[in-house]
Every structure is written in structure tokens, then in C-alpha cells.
Design a protein around this motif. Structure first.
Motif, mmCIF file in Angstrom:
data_model
loop_
_atom_site.group_PDB
_atom_site.id
_atom_site.type_symbol
_atom_site.label_atom_id
_atom_site.label_comp_id
_atom_site.label_asym_id
_atom_site.label_seq_id
_atom_site.Cartn_x
_atom_site.Cartn_y
_atom_site.Cartn_z
ATOM 1 N N GLN A 98 0.849 -1.190 0.000
ATOM 2 C CA GLN A 98 0.000 0.000 0.000
ATOM 3 C C GLN A 98 0.888 1.245 0.000
ATOM 4 N N PRO A 99 0.533 2.277 -0.799
ATOM 5 C CA PRO A 99 -0.653 2.396 -1.654
ATOM 6 C C PRO A 99 -0.565 1.497 -2.891
ATOM 7 N N ASN A 100 -1.691 1.345 -3.553
ATOM 8 C CA ASN A 100 -1.799 0.471 -4.708
ATOM 9 C C ASN A 100 -1.136 1.125 -5.917
ATOM 10 N N ARG A 101 0.017 0.566 -6.317
ATOM 11 C CA ARG A 101 0.738 1.060 -7.490
ATOM 12 C C ARG A 101 1.087 -0.113 -8.394
ATOM 13 N N LYS A 102 1.387 0.191 -9.656
ATOM 14 C CA LYS A 102 1.708 -0.863 -10.603
ATOM 15 C C LYS A 102 3.071 -1.469 -10.311
ATOM 16 N N ARG A 103 4.031 -0.625 -9.962
ATOM 17 C CA ARG A 103 5.384 -1.092 -9.689
ATOM 18 C C ARG A 103 5.847 -0.603 -8.316
ATOM 19 N N MET A 104 6.830 -1.293 -7.792
ATOM 20 C CA MET A 104 7.401 -0.940 -6.501
ATOM 21 C C MET A 104 8.879 -1.286 -6.506
ATOM 22 N N THR A 105 9.639 -0.621 -5.667
ATOM 23 C CA THR A 105 11.068 -0.894 -5.528
ATOM 24 C C THR A 105 11.370 -1.179 -4.059
ATOM 25 N N ILE A 106 12.103 -2.258 -3.808
ATOM 26 C CA ILE A 106 12.504 -2.604 -2.438
ATOM 27 C C ILE A 106 13.986 -2.339 -2.297
ATOM 28 N N LEU A 107 14.338 -1.582 -1.266
ATOM 29 C CA LEU A 107 15.731 -1.246 -0.966
ATOM 30 C C LEU A 107 16.168 -2.045 0.258
ATOM 31 N N TYR A 108 17.226 -2.850 0.077
ATOM 32 C CA TYR A 108 17.769 -3.662 1.168
ATOM 33 C C TYR A 108 19.043 -3.010 1.691
ATOM 34 N N GLU A 109 19.216 -3.013 3.021
ATOM 35 C CA GLU A 109 20.398 -2.421 3.633
ATOM 36 C C GLU A 109 21.056 -3.415 4.589
ATOM 37 N N ASN A 110 22.370 -3.427 4.556
ATOM 38 C CA ASN A 110 23.180 -4.087 5.577
ATOM 39 C C ASN A 110 24.128 -3.017 6.105
ATOM 40 N N LEU A 111 23.861 -2.520 7.299
ATOM 41 C CA LEU A 111 24.641 -1.401 7.817
ATOM 42 C C LEU A 111 26.018 -1.811 8.330
#
Length: 298
Positions: A98-111
């Protein structure tokens, strides 16, 4: 300084200390928010034509050595049906972004070794680096829209975070899952399996155990503080006694010198006031002499 002014100064000092503690406590989260904004800009700068479903490693400047970042763009529908797994994160199917979008990006972190700079848990020791994942909306014009984060609604199984390479800890201490929220709050939760934590939203996670070392250090500090106070108080008392003795010795020496000087002239009687011996001059009045009567007749 009267009592009222002293109380005002004391109140001001206490207020400043309290505000300082608040600033110190919130500083790490403000720092991480700045880091997050920088990472988003770095992603959009480095990935010009991203492909959907491909994981990208993001290179960072040398002053961020130790931090690892990866991003992936997904179709929301495919994400709901299949989920996604990467490294220690396993996001199962039937998670609604949410919100409802066609595409999404996931950002992964290792600090990595920067974890304690951005996050800390008072009285606990972190066994692993801080790992995080954040979802953003994505479009044809922007690989990652840092102005719009996405939340997850989990309709099935929770997200699982499988920690590996856990640091050494006391055998009697069972690690505890910790989540750092965007608002700076800290949530504790027991592991579901050895070194496995369950999550129901994006965020940053780590494993901790009680910090016995920190506790023992605090106890040693308190003991040292008390010992130092006692030694300082005893030293002050000894110093005062020495000063009093020196003053009395100086007074006696001055009196003896005064008495020796008086021995060469007219002797004086002495008298005592308390413990002090003082000279006493005898009062001798000069006898009057009568005038010659003959002189009176001129």
C-alpha cells in the motif's frame, strides 16, 4: 546568591541536561534518515534504465565503506502472488503493498560496522549488523520515488528474517529480535526459531542480548565514584586539620618571639586569653613635682 536565584540556576541546568539527552537519543535516527535520503538519490543516480525483477548492487562512496545496499523493482501483482526472497529476508506471497501502485522498488540495507552509529539499544548488545528493507513506489520516470514509501498488509504468513553469522554471546542468554521503526521506537520480540525473527512490516532489524559487560562497567563506575568521594572527603578533613595545626603553631611562634624581644627592655607581666599568652604592662604613674615657691612670686 540567594535561595531563589540558586533554584532558578539549578532548574535551568536540569532542563538543559534533559534537552541534551533528548537530542542525543534522537540524533541516531535523524542520521539514519539522512542516510536513507542519500541512498535513494544514489540509487536513482546509478541505475538509469532498470529492469524489473533484477537485483542491483549500489556502489557507495569510500566514507560509507562497510554498508551494503541492493535494490530490486517488482510488479505489485507479481509480488502479491509470488513474494520475494533475498539474503536473510523471505517475504511470502499474499503480502499487499500500500498504496496500490503498478510497480514498486525494495531497498535492502546491511549497515555492517556502521550499525551502532545509526542504532543502539540501551543495556543490550547487538549480535548482528542491522539489516533493513524499505519499499517505495516506482514508475517509468523514477526507479525509486523517495517521496512515497509503501506499507505492507500481510494476509498470510509473516515475513521471516533468518540471521546467520551471529556473534558470540553468553550461553545463558537467548537472543531477542529487535525492530527499529521509522519514528525511532524499539520493539522487542522473541525468536520463533533459532536465529529467526518474524516481521509484519518494513523496517530495520537485529538480534540483541543483555549487555552484562555494560552492567558490570556501570557497577565499577559507581563503586569508583563512591570510593573517590570517600577518599576526597577524608583528604579534605586531613587538610583542614593540618591548616589548623599550622595556624596554631604560627601563633605560638609569634608569641614566643614577642616575649624574647621584651626581655631586653622593661619586663612585662603576662596573662592568658583562652590558649593565647599575652604580655601585660604594669601601670606606673609618674609622681607629680611641686613648683618652686620663689618662681611663683616673679
Amino acid at each position: 546568591m540567594d535561595h531563589q536565584k540558586w533554584w532558578q540556576v539549578k532548574s535551568l541546568f536540569v532542563s538543559l541536561m534533559f534537552l541534551s539527552s533528548l537530542v542525543k537519543g534522537s540524533k541516531s535516527y535523524e542520521d539514519h534518515e539522512s542516510l536513507e535520503n542519500f541512498l535513494c538519490k544514489q540509487v536513482n543516480k546509478e541505475i538509469v534504465k532498470p529492469r524489473t525483477g533484477v537485483f542491483y548492487n549500489i556502489s557507495l562512496p569510500s566514507n560509507y565503506t562497510g554498508i551494503k545496499v541492493r535494490v530490486v523493482r517488482l510488479r505489485a501483482a507479481s509480488f502479491f502472488v509470488r513474494g520475494v526472497s533475498f539474503s536473510l529476508f523471505n517475504i511470502p506471497p499474499h503480502v499487499v503493498p500500500q498504496p496500490n501502485r503498478k510497480r514498486m522498488t525494495i531497498l535492502y540495507e546491511n549497515l555492517g560496522n556502521w550499525s551502532s552509529h545509526y542504532y543502539n539499544v540501551p543495556n543490550y548488545k547487538m549480535l548482528t549488523p542491522v539489516f533493513g528493507f524499505t519499499a517505495y513506489t516506482s514508475s517509468e520516470s523514477a526507479f525509486l520515488d523517495d517521496n512515497e514509501k509503501m506499507n505492507f498488509i500481510i494476509e498470510g504468513n509473516p515475513i521471516k528474517i533468518r540471521f546467520s553469522h551471529v556473534g558470540l554471546h553468553a550461553k545463558n542468554d537467548t537472543p531477542i529480535c529487535v525492530k527499529f521503526s521509522d519514528d525511532g521506537s524499539v520493539e522487542f520480540k522473541n525468536m520463533t526459531k533459532p536465529y529467526v525473527c518474524e516481521a509484519y512490516s518494513t523496517g530495520h532489524y537485529t538480534l540483541v542480548v543483555p549487555s552484562h559487560k555494560e552492567k558490570s562497567e556501570n557497577q565499577r563506575f559507581n563503586k569508583g565514584l563512591v570510593l573517590g568521594f570517600v577518599i576526597g572527603f577524608v583528604g579534605l578533613v586531613v587538610l583542614v586539620l593540618v591548616l589548623v595545626a599550622l595556624v596554631k603553631a604560627a601563633d605560638r611562634k609569634r608569641i614566643r618571639k614577642f616575649e624574647r624581644n621584651s626581655e631586653g627592655g622593661e619586663p612585662f607581666d603576662t596573662f592568658w586569653i583562652g590558649e593565647t599568652k599575652l604580655p601585660l604592662a604594669s601601670m606606673i604613674r609618674t609622681q607629680p613635682v611641686l613648683e618652686n615657691d620663689d618662681f611663683a612670686h616673679y
